[in-house]
Design a protein around this motif. Structure first.
Motif, PDB file in Angstrom:
ATOM      1  N   ARG A 174       0.869  -1.178   0.000  1.00  0.00           N
ATOM      2  CA  ARG A 174       0.000   0.000   0.000  1.00  0.00           C
ATOM      3  C   ARG A 174       0.902   1.222   0.000  1.00  0.00           C
ATOM      4  O   ARG A 174       1.396   1.660   1.048  1.00  0.00           O
ATOM      5  CB  ARG A 174      -0.928  -0.005   1.207  1.00  0.00           C
ATOM      6  CG  ARG A 174      -2.005   1.093   1.153  1.00  0.00           C
ATOM      7  CD  ARG A 174      -2.902   1.055   2.385  1.00  0.00           C
ATOM      8  NE  ARG A 174      -4.044   1.939   2.233  1.00  0.00           N
ATOM      9  CZ  ARG A 174      -4.955   2.156   3.181  1.00  0.00           C
ATOM     10  NH1 ARG A 174      -4.818   1.555   4.375  1.00  0.00           N
ATOM     11  NH2 ARG A 174      -5.968   2.974   2.962  1.00  0.00           N
ATOM     12  N   CYS A 180      -2.539  -0.809   6.892  1.00  0.00           N
ATOM     13  CA  CYS A 180      -3.268  -1.651   5.944  1.00  0.00           C
ATOM     14  C   CYS A 180      -4.769  -1.447   6.123  1.00  0.00           C
ATOM     15  O   CYS A 180      -5.224  -1.042   7.196  1.00  0.00           O
ATOM     16  CB  CYS A 180      -2.917  -3.126   6.156  1.00  0.00           C
ATOM     17  SG  CYS A 180      -1.200  -3.535   5.778  1.00  0.00           S
ATOM     18  N   SER A 184      -7.301  -6.415   5.755  1.00  0.00           N
ATOM     19  CA  SER A 184      -5.998  -7.044   5.559  1.00  0.00           C
ATOM     20  C   SER A 184      -5.154  -6.928   6.824  1.00  0.00           C
ATOM     21  O   SER A 184      -5.444  -6.128   7.716  1.00  0.00           O
ATOM     22  CB  SER A 184      -5.256  -6.398   4.381  1.00  0.00           C
ATOM     23  OG  SER A 184      -5.959  -6.597   3.170  1.00  0.00           O
ATOM     24  N   LEU A 186      -1.315  -6.323   8.605  1.00  0.00           N
ATOM     25  CA  LEU A 186      -0.054  -5.612   8.381  1.00  0.00           C
ATOM     26  C   LEU A 186       1.122  -6.565   8.554  1.00  0.00           C
ATOM     27  O   LEU A 186       1.253  -7.233   9.586  1.00  0.00           O
ATOM     28  CB  LEU A 186       0.066  -4.451   9.360  1.00  0.00           C
ATOM     29  CG  LEU A 186       1.376  -3.658   9.294  1.00  0.00           C
ATOM     30  CD1 LEU A 186       1.474  -2.904   7.971  1.00  0.00           C
ATOM     31  CD2 LEU A 186       1.496  -2.698  10.480  1.00  0.00           C
ATOM     32  N   CYS A 256       1.063  -5.505   3.111  1.00  0.00           N
ATOM     33  CA  CYS A 256      -0.159  -6.061   3.685  1.00  0.00           C
ATOM     34  C   CYS A 256      -0.441  -7.454   3.126  1.00  0.00           C
ATOM     35  O   CYS A 256       0.033  -7.815   2.048  1.00  0.00           O
ATOM     36  CB  CYS A 256      -1.351  -5.149   3.387  1.00  0.00           C
ATOM     37  SG  CYS A 256      -1.061  -3.408   3.786  1.00  0.00           S
ATOM     38  N   GLU A 281      -8.959  -3.162  -2.003  1.00  0.00           N
ATOM     39  CA  GLU A 281      -8.075  -2.927  -0.854  1.00  0.00           C
ATOM     40  C   GLU A 281      -7.876  -1.423  -0.645  1.00  0.00           C
ATOM     41  O   GLU A 281      -7.961  -0.944   0.470  1.00  0.00           O
ATOM     42  CB  GLU A 281      -6.732  -3.634  -1.065  1.00  0.00           C
ATOM     43  CG  GLU A 281      -6.842  -5.153  -1.194  1.00  0.00           C
ATOM     44  CD  GLU A 281      -7.353  -5.824   0.075  1.00  0.00           C
ATOM     45  OE1 GLU A 281      -7.237  -5.242   1.174  1.00  0.00           O
ATOM     46  OE2 GLU A 281      -7.887  -6.954  -0.024  1.00  0.00           O
TER      47      GLU A 281
END
Length: 355
Positions: A174, A180, A184, A186, A256, A281
Motif C-alpha cells: 500500500r 493496511c 488485511s 499488516l 499487507c 483494498e
C-alpha cells in the motif's frame, strides 16, 4: 421321403380311385391296372428324390474338405494374432513390432523412444471445491508415521490434500500509507525508496524499506563507486490543488496480506475493481517519475489517495527519487491512448484489488 407316409398316401389314393372307377365302370381289372401305374410312378419319384439327396451330401462333403485345406494353409503361412513369437497382438501396448527406422529430414520415423523429458510447469490451481460435511485430518510430512510407514489416522479418514497451493493470502504494497485496510493484516510498515530521478543506472522500481531498519551481512564501510544506489522518494505535486501540501514530503508504505484472498490485481485508470468478485483494498492515483529530459524512467505504482507523509526534513534535488501524478495523453489519429473514454491531461486514478 418316409416309406410309411408314401404307402399311406398310396392306399388313400387307391381307395379314391377304386371308388370312383367302380362307380363309373364297375370293372376290377381296370382298377388294378391303374393302381399299378400309380405305384410305378411313385417309385420313380422316390428314386429321383434319393438321387438328389445323395448329390447334396457329396457337395457338402466337398465343401468341408476345401475349408479344412484353406485353414491349414493360412495357419502355416501367417500365424493368427496372439500365436506369434511374443504371444501378443503386434502393435498393442507392450507388444513389440519388428520395423526398420528411417529418417525424413531431421526427424527419425519409427525410432526407439528417447529419454524422458523434463517435467512441464505446474498448472494453475483449480477452483475451490464445495464445503464438505465431515472434518478430515490432513497428515503432513512433519507428522509421525505408524507401522509400515503408514500415517496414523487422527479425527477421521486421511485424504490426499492435492498439489501445493497458496493458502496464506495475497500480499501487496500500500503505497502512500503506513497502515493496511481493515480487511488485511499488516506485515510491516516502511518508507518508499528508489533511485534518484537523474540516475542512469540502479533499479527502475520502487521498494518498501522496513521502518524497523536493515539487517546487514558483512558490510564494507565507505561509499563505493561500483554500487547501485537507493534513496528516499518524495512527492512532487505542485499543480494539483487537492494535494499540493504533499510537495517534497517523503512517501510512506505498508506491506499487507489479505488472508482469505489469493490473487492480487492493480487496475490502472479506475479506482474500483472490475466486478463484485474482487475486493477493493484501496484506491488512489497512478504515479511515477515525471516525463522530463533530466528524469529517468520508473515503475508506475498505485499510491493511496490519502497520500500520507513521513515527517522529516526535505532532501535536496540530487538525493531523492520523485513521484508525480500521471496524465493520459490521448490522440484521435493514433499514437496515444484512445480519446473519448480518456481525456487528454486528466490525472489517472487506480485501484488495488484482491480475490
Amino acid at each position: 421321403m418316409n416309406i410309411l407316409l408314401v404307402y399311406t398316401l398310396f392306399l388313400a389314393h387307391a381307395w379314391m380311385i377304386s371308388a370312383s372307377t367302380l362307380g363309373n365302370h364297375g370293372s376290377s381289372a381296370e382298377v388294378v391296372n391303374e393302381l399299378r401305374a400309380k405305384l410305378e410312378e411313385l417309385e420313380m419319384n422316390q428314386k429321383s428324390l434319393q438321387d438328389e439327396v445323395s448329390q447334396l451330401r457329396e457337395q457338402t462333403r466337398a465343401i468341408g474338405i476345401s475349408t479344412d485345406q484353406s485353414r491349414t494353409k493360412r495357419d502355416a503361412a501367417q500365424p493368427l494374432p496372439g500365436t506369434g513369437e511374443h504371444g501378443c497382438i503386434p502393435g498393442t501396448n507392450g507388444c513389440p513390432v519388428s520395423v526398420t527406422p528411417f529418417s525424413v529430414g531431421s526427424s527419425c520415423i519409427l525410432c526407439p523412444t528417447g529419454p524422458r523429458g523434463y517435467p512441464g510447469p505446474v498448472g494453475s490451481p483449480g477452483r475451490d471445491g464445495r464445503d464438505g460435511r465431515d472434518a478430515v485430518a490432513i497428515v503432513t510430512a512433519d507428522e509421525g508415521v505408524g507401522a509400515g510407514g503408514i500415517p496414523p489416522l487422527t479425527g477421521g479418514p486421511t485424504q490426499y490434500g492435492g498439489p501445493p497451493r497458496n493458502t496464506t493470502g495475497a500480499v501487496y504494497v500500500r503505497w502512500g500509507h503506513s497502515e493496511c485496510p481493515a480487511k488485511s493484516a499488516l506485515i510491516y510498515t516502511g518508507v518508499t525508496a528508489g533511485p534518484t530521478h537523474g540516475d542512469t543506472g540502479s533499479g527502475a522500481n520502487q521498494l518498501c524499506l522496513p521502518a524497523a531498519g536493515p539487517i546487514y551481512d558483512e558490510p564494507v564501510a565507505g561509499v563505493g563507486t561500483s554500487r547501485a544506489s537507493l534513496y528516499g522518494v518524495e512527492y512532487q505535486i505542485d499543480t494539483f490543488p487537492a494535494r499540493n501540501d504533499r510537495l517534497w514530503h517523503d512517501v510512506p508504505c505498508a506491506v499487507c496480506k489479505a488472508p482469505s484472498r489469493f490473487a492480487h490485481l492493480v487496475v490502472p485508470g479506475r479506482n474500483e475493481c472490475p466486478s463484485n468478485e474482487w475486493t477493493l483494498e484501496y484506491g488512489g492515483y497512478l504515479m511515477a517519475e515525471r516525463s522530463h529530459t533530466s528524469h529517468r524512467r520508473s515503475m508506475y505504482i498505485c499510491v493511496d489517495r490519502e497520500m500520507q507523509t513521513v515527517d522529516r526534513a526535505h532532501g535536496n534535488a540530487g538525493t531523492r527519487g520523485l513521484l508525480n501524478l500521471v496524465e493520459g495523453r490521448c490522440s484521435g489519429t493514433g499514437g496515444g491512448i484512445p480519446c473519448g473514454p480518456y481525456i487528454n491531461g486528466y490525472e489517472l486514478t487506480c485501484a488495488v484489488c484482491t480475490q
